[in-house]
Design a protein around this motif. Structure first.
Motif, PDB file in Angstrom:
ATOM      1  N   HIS A   1      16.316  20.334  -8.394  1.00  0.00           N
ATOM      2  CA  HIS A   1      17.654  19.894  -7.981  1.00  0.00           C
ATOM      3  C   HIS A   1      18.624  19.911  -9.166  1.00  0.00           C
ATOM      4  O   HIS A   1      18.232  20.156 -10.287  1.00  0.00           O
ATOM      5  CB  HIS A   1      17.615  18.500  -7.359  1.00  0.00           C
ATOM      6  CG  HIS A   1      16.894  18.486  -6.052  1.00  0.00           C
ATOM      7  ND1 HIS A   1      15.542  18.523  -5.977  1.00  0.00           N
ATOM      8  CD2 HIS A   1      17.341  18.456  -4.791  1.00  0.00           C
ATOM      9  CE1 HIS A   1      15.170  18.506  -4.717  1.00  0.00           C
ATOM     10  NE2 HIS A   1      16.242  18.477  -3.979  1.00  0.00           N
TER      11      HIS A   1
ATOM     12  N   ASP B   1      16.515  22.062   2.019  1.00  0.00           N
ATOM     13  CA  ASP B   1      16.535  20.787   1.350  1.00  0.00           C
ATOM     14  C   ASP B   1      17.270  19.840   2.276  1.00  0.00           C
ATOM     15  O   ASP B   1      18.410  20.091   2.644  1.00  0.00           O
ATOM     16  CB  ASP B   1      17.287  20.963   0.037  1.00  0.00           C
ATOM     17  CG  ASP B   1      17.260  19.715  -0.763  1.00  0.00           C
ATOM     18  OD1 ASP B   1      16.186  19.122  -0.845  1.00  0.00           O
ATOM     19  OD2 ASP B   1      18.318  19.335  -1.279  1.00  0.00           O
TER      20      ASP B   1
ATOM     21  N   GLY C   1      30.577   4.653 -10.081  1.00  0.00           N
ATOM     22  CA  GLY C   1      30.217   3.286  -9.701  1.00  0.00           C
ATOM     23  C   GLY C   1      31.321   2.312 -10.067  1.00  0.00           C
ATOM     24  O   GLY C   1      31.675   1.429  -9.284  1.00  0.00           O
TER      25      GLY C   1
ATOM     26  N   ARG D   1      25.592  -0.061 -14.359  1.00  0.00           N
ATOM     27  CA  ARG D   1      24.809   0.007 -13.139  1.00  0.00           C
ATOM     28  C   ARG D   1      24.826   1.436 -12.629  1.00  0.00           C
ATOM     29  O   ARG D   1      25.852   1.959 -12.255  1.00  0.00           O
ATOM     30  CB  ARG D   1      25.413  -0.928 -12.108  1.00  0.00           C
ATOM     31  CG  ARG D   1      24.369  -1.653 -11.282  1.00  0.00           C
ATOM     32  CD  ARG D   1      25.065  -2.497 -10.292  1.00  0.00           C
ATOM     33  NE  ARG D   1      26.315  -1.844  -9.907  1.00  0.00           N
ATOM     34  CZ  ARG D   1      27.066  -2.232  -8.901  1.00  0.00           C
ATOM     35  NH1 ARG D   1      26.731  -3.276  -8.212  1.00  0.00           N
ATOM     36  NH2 ARG D   1      28.187  -1.602  -8.599  1.00  0.00           N
ATOM     37  N   GLY D   2      23.716   2.092 -12.656  1.00  0.00           N
ATOM     38  CA  GLY D   2      23.658   3.433 -12.078  1.00  0.00           C
ATOM     39  C   GLY D   2      22.760   3.370 -10.881  1.00  0.00           C
ATOM     40  O   GLY D   2      22.143   2.355 -10.617  1.00  0.00           O
TER      41      GLY D   2
ATOM     42  N   ARG E   1      16.934   9.279  -5.405  1.00  0.00           N
ATOM     43  CA  ARG E   1      15.897   8.961  -4.432  1.00  0.00           C
ATOM     44  C   ARG E   1      14.816  10.023  -4.528  1.00  0.00           C
ATOM     45  O   ARG E   1      15.051  11.169  -4.180  1.00  0.00           O
ATOM     46  CB  ARG E   1      16.535   9.028  -3.054  1.00  0.00           C
ATOM     47  CG  ARG E   1      16.033   8.014  -2.079  1.00  0.00           C
ATOM     48  CD  ARG E   1      16.653   8.306  -0.735  1.00  0.00           C
ATOM     49  NE  ARG E   1      18.097   8.557  -0.860  1.00  0.00           N
ATOM     50  CZ  ARG E   1      19.024   7.824  -0.247  1.00  0.00           C
ATOM     51  NH1 ARG E   1      18.667   6.820   0.484  1.00  0.00           N
ATOM     52  NH2 ARG E   1      20.306   8.132  -0.357  1.00  0.00           N
TER      53      ARG E   1
ATOM     54  N   LEU F   1      20.328  12.940   2.634  1.00  0.00           N
ATOM     55  CA  LEU F   1      21.337  12.094   3.248  1.00  0.00           C
ATOM     56  C   LEU F   1      22.560  12.105   2.343  1.00  0.00           C
ATOM     57  O   LEU F   1      22.462  12.299   1.148  1.00  0.00           O
ATOM     58  CB  LEU F   1      20.803  10.673   3.370  1.00  0.00           C
ATOM     59  CG  LEU F   1      19.637  10.535   4.355  1.00  0.00           C
ATOM     60  CD1 LEU F   1      18.952   9.207   4.172  1.00  0.00           C
ATOM     61  CD2 LEU F   1      20.132  10.686   5.783  1.00  0.00           C
TER      62      LEU F   1
ATOM     63  N   GLY G   1      22.530  18.338 -10.894  1.00  0.00           N
ATOM     64  CA  GLY G   1      23.389  17.181 -10.993  1.00  0.00           C
ATOM     65  C   GLY G   1      22.594  15.911 -11.152  1.00  0.00           C
ATOM     66  O   GLY G   1      21.545  15.878 -11.779  1.00  0.00           O
ATOM     67  N   PHE G   2      23.092  14.858 -10.519  1.00  0.00           N
ATOM     68  CA  PHE G   2      22.441  13.593 -10.700  1.00  0.00           C
ATOM     69  C   PHE G   2      21.045  13.553 -10.085  1.00  0.00           C
ATOM     70  O   PHE G   2      20.218  12.730 -10.428  1.00  0.00           O
ATOM     71  CB  PHE G   2      23.303  12.470 -10.109  1.00  0.00           C
ATOM     72  CG  PHE G   2      22.732  11.134 -10.407  1.00  0.00           C
ATOM     73  CD1 PHE G   2      22.789  10.642 -11.699  1.00  0.00           C
ATOM     74  CD2 PHE G   2      22.070  10.413  -9.435  1.00  0.00           C
ATOM     75  CE1 PHE G   2      22.225   9.427 -12.004  1.00  0.00           C
ATOM     76  CE2 PHE G   2      21.502   9.187  -9.739  1.00  0.00           C
ATOM     77  CZ  PHE G   2      21.579   8.693 -11.020  1.00  0.00           C
TER      78      PHE G   2
ATOM     79  N   ILE H   1      30.333  15.127  -9.073  1.00  0.00           N
ATOM     80  CA  ILE H   1      28.896  14.897  -9.147  1.00  0.00           C
ATOM     81  C   ILE H   1      28.160  15.836  -8.206  1.00  0.00           C
ATOM     82  O   ILE H   1      27.137  16.423  -8.541  1.00  0.00           O
ATOM     83  CB  ILE H   1      28.582  13.421  -8.804  1.00  0.00           C
ATOM     84  CG1 ILE H   1      29.091  12.531  -9.939  1.00  0.00           C
ATOM     85  CG2 ILE H   1      27.097  13.209  -8.584  1.00  0.00           C
ATOM     86  CD1 ILE H   1      29.185  11.075  -9.563  1.00  0.00           C
TER      87      ILE H   1
ATOM     88  N   GLU I   1      25.177   9.344   6.301  1.00  0.00           N
ATOM     89  CA  GLU I   1      24.554   8.041   6.561  1.00  0.00           C
ATOM     90  C   GLU I   1      25.523   6.901   6.327  1.00  0.00           C
ATOM     91  O   GLU I   1      25.158   5.850   5.837  1.00  0.00           O
ATOM     92  CB  GLU I   1      23.265   7.846   5.772  1.00  0.00           C
ATOM     93  CG  GLU I   1      23.452   7.884   4.278  1.00  0.00           C
ATOM     94  CD  GLU I   1      22.380   7.107   3.533  1.00  0.00           C
ATOM     95  OE1 GLU I   1      21.507   6.474   4.169  1.00  0.00           O
ATOM     96  OE2 GLU I   1      22.439   7.131   2.307  1.00  0.00           O
TER      97      GLU I   1
END
Ligand code: SF4
Ligand code: SF4
Ligand code: SF4
Ligand code: SF4
Ligand code: SF4
Ligand code: SF4
Ligand code: FES
Lengths: 904, 323
Positions: free
Chosen positions: A176, B54, B192, A131-132, A136, B57, A178-179, B172, B24
């Motif tokens: 951007h 930039d 996760g 699950r990742g 956004r 959240l 990283g992730f 990360i 948030e």
């Protein structure tokens, strides 16, 4: 280049020979061992981003990615060890982790590389479904041609690399880090705002369902589609692509890149990739039409042929063979063109055969034949764009008119292989990539080139040895050159002496320098002079006959080269054999089994129209041409067409020209027929039938064969291949070409016999005519210059999204949506003076006509000049253009005429 | 200028893009962090500086009682208790005139001093050192460091699971460049999994997955960042596997650090029903009245510790186990 040393590595306990410098992936897969990849693509520099291709190399701390790691001597490699397999599984699972989970409803299902990898390499017991979270991204791209759905993006970076390395559009970057990294245009712009030209090359390369084309989205499952490899029918680059066909509904569903060709690789432009839907357009002609009392009525082929036979015979008997004229087509195949000229010559005994090459590169054919002995591109696209140290581009808006060559040139510049010199009245896209940009006045090309020649002589950069050994006429040429003044030539061209000097020196000092030109050079009343001047420039510096050099006219239409090659010109038989040569004439009389052919060259297009106007040409057969929109001084052309007693038009749409016809024959589009096109680099390539025709259309070659038979020429061709064999028999430059040999990548003429490998570069040992000939050229003004009444200059050309008279491209949904109307470019100073704002409706008027259009105010065009494309019939630029002719090539001056402009 | 020239110029000549990070967490959300986010969007466009900024959240960074928090990177300014109407001032003053807004800085509870940079605040300082130790424990591998780590873990209020999660989060956010899959996606999926453990939702197999992912990260990443980045987690898994397993098996956190594995509970024997806890609770998690007494509804609790700290009788305690 480095010597390739052979070394040995051990792969899965087997010895494998490989070469120093190649990657593990190359070596191992060549040996037949499979390695999965995701982010690897032959045409791109390896990147090593996805890690799907990892292998174990003994004594290395970590696994290595095989796609970008060079082989090491003696390395012991495992591609299927537990360690490799585990890592591979985890990597593939991770790829899916941040990817939307709905493969079932994804358009790409079945063709998605990520999905394929998962199915093939992740055993069911190992499926983890990690699950990742998806980053956004509040962006969404959805344009006329394709869309980008971030939820399906695996962020492999391929699209960005394709955009930067193949298209060199600079639209996409990984934003951007990283992730949160994802591909996007700068600062949340839409693709188009960021400069996207919708070539779709990034879309083609995307392995997942993120970047998908609209036509792809609605397509059927891959398993019911057939793949047919064919050639783009728009421009002369001659890109190869695969058409995906649904046989059941008899439709092309989409076009995909074909990676195994030598012309374009996976690159295509927007027209080639997305502009094919005209094939299925409801406007297509389906039945033979006969005009009865001014109204076209459907009729049978029999009736139609009877009428044509009767009328043409009548005209021939009353006014002689030369009262008939034939326009063959740069859009049709070589085979069809060959039959058309055979019909004119053998069937009717007239050399009145011509086609739109007259309007684009007639001066090339004349000029280069005079200087070198052969009127075609001297080099090939591949060496031009990989081995030229300097490329001199004059009068070619390459990125719009020959997009794929344009991007290859940009690539060469971006890679630091080539430096550019650009000369153009407009600040074209390539100007941004140029070392030196010369914005000369329209029509002043001879002055500019003479100035460069003068600098080269003055600076002592002349290649004496080359001139001595391979050329003639240099002495006379130099004497005249010595007399002209550099300053004066620069003044005429409206460029600075320093810039010209710099350009000339850059060009002359390069070890390999090539010249690329197009209609900015040819479409002038001095077109032949322009071409001869360029030939002088190449010869004086010895830049001919080697890779990365030469004089390279970029041919406009998909098969304009071929139409010329197979004799669609009034003065030559197939293979450029002069009609006036008695020996050649006898040869063709024998080959075609006719008593006597005409030994006088026939009429050219514009001359035909004049003759028709005077009642001297009474019958005309036009195949796949649209002179009522493409020819200069349209009012005059239309008047002439009106006067013709019997006009036959064979086309796929009811064109402006067809409206004047007495009989209209429904032809087939490129997708419905077999044949060959010859692209700008003289490469004869196979066009393949992809869909069945609908209605009562006939193959164009069949129509012509019936006509031939009706007019007393006995032929029995079973297929286009038979016709090609005849072409090969009668024209030495096509001598070794047949369908078997050109299955995959085609052949470049001259190809003299069945063993000949084709010719990449012309004039290598000697020139085709023996010695290259210098011509003394002096500047002559364009035929019409601005004056008080018509103070501005109009120059015309193409834009990326449309083609020629727009019959095809404007019927393509996406292309039409992107550029629905003509936007004529006018300089802001002129616009200001005339009180015109961007987007205003304006009129443009010349001595010959007046049209309305919409202004695009820009500084990319110089003061005093207005640019229009000729694709739009509502704003038909050719109502304005001048039909003044080049005295030798008979090409009209499309590029310069005097106009006035005002607000409507 | 060609557009690709433009981008390359941008990469080299313009300064790094500034980041505005808006917290948030649940707690901050209840204090209108959504609206603050929206206002930032509007204000930077008004100021015409959207291209250099930039706005994003971020998940809870702790220090909730001072929320909503707004971080500005790279300078490291921290604004506390930001209200939607403060946004305009921050944009105008901080980003246009380059004058940070002092009255919104963190106020040190002891000294009353205003502190601009979050790195100077005790709370974050401590977090940072622990993270550094964990990371360094691998790259330097000195016995001393490992010992100090072991010491830390043994101490009461540090939990290895929580530490690992924080480490991965920081990795990360700060380390991975995002180019290759094992490092980019691996670290996230690993996080996760650790969070699953921390939240008491994991199963024992998840530990194997976690290990497998980290091994792949170490073995197949493109560069050393990813290769070394997995080591601390692998180290933690090796040395403290029991702690991980305990979290999973007993759904509790020995050190009461993993918030989902303990609840704040009121010891009714000590409680004097003063109602302070209910008043200070920003999440409305405490129900009851002076007559009936008070109870904490752990479903709504954000673990901000407000009640815990303010109870005059110390009646609120952490009780082990999931809510
Ligand atoms: S859009 Fe496609 S090609 Fe581009 S990064 Fe995403 S998955 Fe890769
Ligand atoms: S479609 Fe072509 S021009 Fe547009 S971003 Fe993709 S590669 Fe660049
Ligand atoms: S460059 Fe020319 S041949 Fe190639 S796809 Fe575009 S229009 Fe077709
Ligand atoms: S391993 Fe290196 S290249 Fe790969 S994402 Fe991490 S930092 Fe980037
Ligand atoms: S119950 Fe206590 S810890 Fe939970 S949110 Fe309320 S004040 Fe904070
Ligand atoms: S603050 Fe403490 S003493 Fe007061 S009501 Fe709450 S738990 Fe009871
Ligand atoms: S294919 Fe080698 S790293 Fe992606």
């Amino acid at each position: 280049m480095l010597e390739k040393n052979e070394i040995t590595i051990t792969v899965n306990d087997e010895e494998v020979k490989c070469f120093e410098g190649e990657t593990y992936y190359e070596a191992i897969t060549r040996h037949g061992v499979e390695i999965p990849t995701l982010c690897h693509e032959k045409e791109l520099k390896p990147d090593g981003a996805c890690r799907v291709c990892v292998i174990e190399v003994e004594r290395q701390k970590t696994l290595v990615s095989s796609c970008n790691t060079p082989v090491k001597k003696g390395a012991i490699v495992h591609t299927e060890s537990e360690r490799v397999k585990q890592a591979r599984i985890v990597v593939i699972e991770l790829l899916l982790a941040s990817h939307r989970p709905d493969c079932v409803i994804c358009e790409k299902t079945g063709a998605c590389k990520v999905q394929q990898l998962a199915t093939k390499y992740v055993p069911e017991t190992e499926i983890k479904k990690y699950r990742g979270t998806r980053p956004r991204i509040n962006l969404h791209e959805n344009n006329e041609f394709f869309e980008l759905n971030y939820s399906a993006c695996v962020r492999c970076g391929l699209c960005v690399r394709a955009a930067n390395e193949i298209q060199v559009c600079g639209v996409l970057t990984m934003t951007h880090r990283g992730f949160d990294t994802y591909p996007s245009p700068d600062f949340g712009k839409t693709f188009e705002e960021a400069g996207c030209v919708a070539c779709g090359n990034c879309v083609a390369i995307c392995p997942s369902g993120a970047l998908v084309a609209h036509d792809y989205k609605t397509s059927s499952n891959l398993s019911v589609l057939d793949k047919i490899t064919s050639i783009c029918s728009y421009c002369g680059v001659g890109c190869q692509f695969d058409m995906l066909i649904n046989r059941r509904i008899n439709k092309i569903e989409y076009i995909s890149s074909n990676r195994n060709n030598v012309v374009n690789g996976l690159a295509l432009c927007v027209k080639g990739r997305y502009g094919w839907d005209f094939v299925h357009h409801t406007d297509r002609l389906n039945f033979p039409l006969i005009k009865k009392d001014g109204i076209f009525t459907e009729s049978s082929w029999e009736e139609t042929f009877d009428l044509i036979e009767q009328k043409f015979t009548q005209i021939k008997n009353e006014s002689g063979s030369n009262s008939l004229a034939f326009l063959t087509s740069a859009k049709c195949t070589n085979e069809e063109n060959y039959l058309m000229q055979k019909l004119a010559r053998a069937g009717f005994g007239t050399n009145n055969i011509d086609h739109c090459a007259r309007l684009c590169h007639a001066s090339t054919v004349t000029g280069l034949a005079k200087a070198f002995g052969s009127g075609a591109m001297t080099n090939s696209i591949s060496d031009l764009t990989t081995q030229s140290e300097v490329i001199f581009i004059i009068g070619s808006n390459t990125t719009e008119a020959h997009p794929v060559i344009g991007s290859k040139i940009k690539h060469a510049v971006a890679q630091g292989i080539s430096k550019l010199i650009v000369a153009d009245p407009r600040q074209i896209e390539l100007a941004e990539y140029s070392e030196i940009f010369l914005q000369h006045r329209p029509g002043s090309d001879v002055a500019l080139i003479n100035a460069m020649l003068k600098v080269i002589v003055d600076e002592g950069l002349v290649d004496e040895k080359f001139i001595e050994e391979k050329t003639e006429g240099y002495k006379e040429f130099k004497e005249t050159l010595d007399k002209i003044s550099l300053e004066l030539q620069c003044k005429i061209a409206n460029v600075s002496v320093e810039n010209v000097k710099e350009a000339a020196i850059l060009y002359a000092q390069a070890t390999s320098a090539s010249i690329v030109y197009s209609m900015g050079i040819t479409q002038h009343s001095t077109g032949t002079d322009n071409v001869l001047s360029l030939a002088n420039l190449a010869m004086i510096t010895g830049n001919i006959g080697r890779p990365g050099t030469g004089v390279n006219p970029l041919r406009g239409q998909n098969n304009v080269q071929g139409a010329c090659d197979v004799g669609g010109l009034p003065d030559v038989y197939p293979g450029y054999q002069k009609v006036s040569n008695a020996r050649i004439k006898t040869k063709f009389e024998k080959a075609w089994n006719v008593k006597s052919l005409d030994s006088k060259p026939g009429l050219t297009i514009v001359e035909m129209m004049h003759a028709a106007n005077k009642g001297k040409v009474r019958g005309m057969y036009i195949m796949g041409e649209n002179p009522a929109l493409s020819d200069p001084n349209l009012n005059h052309v239309r008047e002439s067409l009106e006067k013709i007693d019997f006009l036959v038009v064979q086309d796929i749409f009811m064109t402006e020209t067809a409206k004047y016809a007495d009989v209209v024959l429904p032809g087939k589009s490129f997708a419905e027929k077999n044949g060959t096109f010859t692209n700008t680099e003289r490469r004869v390539q196979r066009v393949r039938k992809a869909v069945r025709h609908v209605g009562n259309r006939k193959d164009d070659w069949e129509i012509l064969q019936i006509m031939l038979n009706r007019f007393g020429i006995d032929t029995d061709y079973q297929s286009p291949s038979d016709i090609m064999n005849e072409i090969a028999e009668v024209s030495p430059i096509y001598g070794g070409i047949n369908y078997n040999r050109i299955k995959n990548i085609g052949l470049q003429w001259p190809c003299k016999d069945k063993k000949h490998p084709g010719t990449k570069i012309l004039h290598q040992e000697t020139f085709s005519r023996g010695k290259g000939k210098f011509h003394t050229i002096s500047y002559i003004d364009p035929a019409e210059l601005p004056d008080e009444e018509y103070p501005l200059i109009l120059t015309t050309g193409r834009i990326l999204y449309h083609f020629h008279t727009g019959e095809m491209s404007r019927r393509s949904k996406g292309l039409h949506k992107r550029r629905p109307i003509e936007r004529s470019q006018i300089n802001s100073v002129d616009a200001n003076r005339l009180n015109i704002e961007d987007g205003d409706k304006i009129f443009i008027e010349s001595r010959r006509g007046k049209i309305e259009t919409v202004a695009r105010v820009t500084d990319k065009i110089q003061e005093g000049v207005v640019f229009m494309s000729f694709h739009y019939k509502e704003s038909a630029a050719n109502l304005l253009t001048n039909d003044a002719l080049d005295p030798l090539a008979k090409i009209p001056e499309f590029k310069v005429c005097a106009i006035k402009v005002g607000k409507v | 200028m060609a557009s690709n020239n433009n981008t390359s110029n941008n990469n080299t000549s313009t300064p790094m893009i500034r980041q505005i990070l808006i917290c948030e967490g649940k707690n901050c959300l209840s204090s209108k962090s959504d609206e603050i986010h929206k206002n930032f969007g509007i204000e930077v466009v008004r100021a015409g500086i959207q291209e250099d900024l930039d706005i994003s959240l971020t998940s809870c960074q702790g220090l909730c009682e001072h929320g909503p928090l707004v971080f500005v990177k790279p300078e490291g300014t921290l604004y506390c208790k930001v209200k939607p109407e403060d946004v305009k001032k921050i944009v105008r003053s901080h980003f246009v005139q380059e004058k940070p807004v002092k009255e919104l800085f963190y106020e040190d509870p002891k000294t009353g001093e205003r502190i601009e940079k979050y790195t100077d605040i005790e709370f974050f300082k401590k977090q940072k050192t622990i993270l550094n130790i964990l990371a360094d424990s691998v790259s330097q591998k000195t016995a001393e460091l490992i010992n100090s780590l072991d010491g830390l873990i043994a101490s009461e209020n540090v939990c290895i699971v929580d530490l690992t999660a924080n480490y991965l989060l920081s990795f990360i956010l700060n380390e991975s460049c995002g180019k290759c899959v094992p490092c980019r996606d691996g670290s996230l999926v690993a996080l996760g999994l650790v969070q699953k453990i921390r939240n008491g939702e994991a199963e024992l197999e998840d530990l194997d997955d976690l290990e497998q992912i980290c091994l792949t990260m170490k073995d197949a990443s493109l560069c050393e960042v990813g290769q070394n980045g997995a080591e601390p987690v692998l180290y933690a898994l090796k040395q403290f596997r029991v702690d991980f397993e305990e979290h999973i098996r007993t759904l509790s956190c020995r050190s009461n650090v993993c918030t989902k594995l303990y609840t704040y509970t009121i010891n009714q024997d000590l409680c004097i029903k003063c109602g302070i806890c209910k008043r200070v609770c920003p999440a409305g998690a405490i129900i009851g009245s002076r007559e009936t007494g008070f109870k904490i509804n752990c479903d709504r609790c954000t673990y901000c510790q407000m009640c815990f700290r303010r109870c005059p009788k110390g009646a609120i305690y952490k009780s082990r186990g999931k809510c």
